[in-house]
Design a protein around this motif. Structure first.
Motif, short mmCIF file in Angstrom:
data_model
loop_
_atom_site.label_atom_id
_atom_site.label_comp_id
_atom_site.label_asym_id
_atom_site.label_seq_id
_atom_site.Cartn_x
_atom_site.Cartn_y
_atom_site.Cartn_z
N MET A 17 20.31 -0.97 13.32
CA MET A 17 21.30 -0.05 13.80
C MET A 17 22.09 0.51 12.61
O MET A 17 22.41 -0.20 11.66
N ALA A 18 22.39 1.77 12.65
CA ALA A 18 23.11 2.43 11.56
C ALA A 18 24.56 1.98 11.52
O ALA A 18 25.17 1.75 12.55
N GLN A 19 25.05 1.82 10.30
CA GLN A 19 26.46 1.49 10.16
C GLN A 19 27.29 2.72 10.46
O GLN A 19 26.86 3.85 10.19
N THR A 20 28.46 2.52 10.99
CA THR A 20 29.36 3.65 11.27
C THR A 20 30.66 3.44 10.53
O THR A 20 30.99 2.33 10.10
N THR A 21 31.40 4.51 10.38
CA THR A 21 32.72 4.47 9.77
C THR A 21 33.65 5.35 10.59
O THR A 21 33.20 6.24 11.32
N GLN A 22 34.91 5.09 10.46
CA GLN A 22 35.89 5.88 11.19
C GLN A 22 36.44 6.94 10.26
O GLN A 22 36.75 6.67 9.10
#
Length: 91
Positions: free
Chosen positions: A1-6
């Protein structure tokens, strides 16, 4: 799963509201629209927008429009019907 950022940023409340209305009609949440925009920037290596100035709003055109409005307000206009113009062209 791809990492996400805010990502946080400020935007005019009316701009956000109007954009959300359009995106809602398209069935897209705001976060998805931004993801699409950011991916397009990555693909294009630049903004995926046609950023041009609408010639209607150029200073020279605005000055011309203001002059025309002033002439109209001053009563310095002549009005003719299409029929009168066609008659004049035939003379």
């Amino acid at each position: 799963m791809a990492q996400t950022t805010q990502v946080n940023f400020r935007v005019d409340v009316n701009v956000k509201r109007d954009a959300e209305r359009v995106l809602d009609e398209l069935g897209l949440p705001l976060s998805t629209a931004f993801t699409i925009f950011l991916k397009a920037i990555s693909r294009k290596h630049g903004l995926p927008l046609d950023m041009t100035v609408d010639p209607f709003y150029l200073d020279s055109n605005m000055r011309h429009l203001q002059q025309s409005i002033q002439q109209l307000e001053d009563g310095r206009v002549i009005t003719k019907t299409m029929e009168e113009l066609e008659d004049m062209a035939g003379e």
